[in-house]
Design a protein around this motif. Sequence first.
Motif, PDB file in Angstrom:
ATOM      1  N   LYS A  49     -94.452  45.857 -16.200  1.00 29.92           N
ATOM      2  CA  LYS A  49     -94.093  44.452 -16.025  1.00 29.92           C
ATOM      3  C   LYS A  49     -93.898  43.739 -17.366  1.00 29.92           C
ATOM      4  O   LYS A  49     -93.454  42.598 -17.408  1.00 29.92           O
ATOM      5  CB  LYS A  49     -95.231  43.795 -15.229  1.00 29.92           C
ATOM      6  CG  LYS A  49     -94.866  42.495 -14.567  1.00 29.92           C
ATOM      7  CD  LYS A  49     -96.021  41.908 -13.789  1.00 29.92           C
ATOM      8  CE  LYS A  49     -95.951  40.395 -13.846  1.00 29.92           C
ATOM      9  NZ  LYS A  49     -95.143  39.754 -12.845  1.00 29.92           N
ATOM     10  N   SER A 141     -96.919  39.930  -9.101  1.00 29.13           N
ATOM     11  CA  SER A 141     -95.592  39.930  -8.498  1.00 29.13           C
ATOM     12  C   SER A 141     -94.722  40.978  -9.222  1.00 29.13           C
ATOM     13  O   SER A 141     -94.873  41.194 -10.432  1.00 29.13           O
ATOM     14  CB  SER A 141     -94.972  38.544  -8.590  1.00 29.13           C
ATOM     15  OG  SER A 141     -95.051  38.050  -9.910  1.00 29.13           O
ATOM     16  N   HIS A 233     -92.304  30.073 -16.480  1.00 25.83           N
ATOM     17  CA  HIS A 233     -92.581  31.154 -15.554  1.00 25.83           C
ATOM     18  C   HIS A 233     -91.460  31.138 -14.532  1.00 25.83           C
ATOM     19  O   HIS A 233     -90.756  30.150 -14.446  1.00 25.83           O
ATOM     20  CB  HIS A 233     -93.925  30.850 -14.870  1.00 25.83           C
ATOM     21  CG  HIS A 233     -94.781  32.065 -14.757  1.00 25.83           C
ATOM     22  ND1 HIS A 233     -95.537  32.522 -15.792  1.00 25.83           N
ATOM     23  CD2 HIS A 233     -94.978  32.930 -13.740  1.00 25.83           C
ATOM     24  CE1 HIS A 233     -96.187  33.610 -15.399  1.00 25.83           C
ATOM     25  NE2 HIS A 233     -95.860  33.884 -14.168  1.00 25.83           N
TER      26      HIS A 233
END
Length: 328
Positions: A49, A141, A233
């Motif tokens: 990620k 996520s 974000h």
Amino acid sequence: MARKSFVTFEKAVQILNSGGVVAVPTETVYGLAGLALNDEAVRKIFAVKKRPFFDPLIVHVASMEHVQKVARLDDENPHFSSLVTFLMKTFWPGPLTLILPKQPDLSELVTSGLPTVGVRMPRHELTLRLIEAVGPLAAPSANLFGKTSPTTALHVADEFQDQVPVLDGGPCEMGLESTVVGFENVKGRWTLIVYRPGLITHERLQKALSEADFAVDVIRKESPVAPGHLRHHYMPRIPLVLVTHTELEKYRDVVMKELSLKEWRPFLLALENDAPLVARKLYSNLRQASESGANSIICPIPEHAQGDIWEAILSRLEKAASLDLRPQ
Ligand code: TXA
Ligand code: MG
């Protein structure tokens, strides 16, 4: 439409059990999952990620036994335990993450060195079965750090260019990440703190607690310790601009100047009335807008965008935006 990174349930079990990562469906967004009790798997999540190690992960569970493996609900504090148990019984499985004292054995890699751990039970049949089969799963996520969260298996395949195995469980039902709540005890009275608003709203939490006779206030606060709540974000590939009016021409000069754009090719992101529907489609719409050939996304915030679910939607849009032209 299947993609080469899509895997079967059995394959997902096998990959997870050997310390690998798999993107899994939940009712909120897709998660990038690895065994919470396996440091190698947790390290892989951060690496894939490109997430900084200071941003803690949520652990996904399928039972109370799993909760006890990662969090501590001890008997020293019966009020706290009964409050937490009530929230779990009322809202799980569902989009509510509880920040609890961590079990000493749980690796600090998961919690970024914090003494607490975020725990939730997702409401997705496939993923609950998967957790039952392999144990608690740490999962942020399934997007690159700072980018828009994925709400379909295709989004994940695109995000990681088919380099990460994905368990396809259909489009996510809610579309926004879970509500994150913590607990504070001020002079013997418990307060529930909403660090990240979501579809289990402040009002619903307060109502459920009051009806069950818990003298607990629910308040909203940015997390002092969780840098996941950083200013920027959820960002789409092209810049997002928040405005008030729908006639985009009004904003032409200022947007081009502020974003240093050479051409005026905006995408109008209109928000409908129905907040749960807007929430469900928000991230898909941001991705579609990014791929439309436009060089900016302009989103007029309608006057009706008020109330609890809108708070969750607007908090995402505000962090995703490069420019906010609404009157302050
Ligand atoms: O709906 C969701 O919550 C999705 C799905 C996959 O479950 N997960 C998700 O994870 O959104 P992530 O990592 O993108 O966001 C987790 C948020 C971060 O803002 C993180 O800082 C916060 O939860 N968090 C995790 N552990 C925490 C802790 N111990 N204390 C405070 N905040 C914490
Ligand atoms: Mg995220």
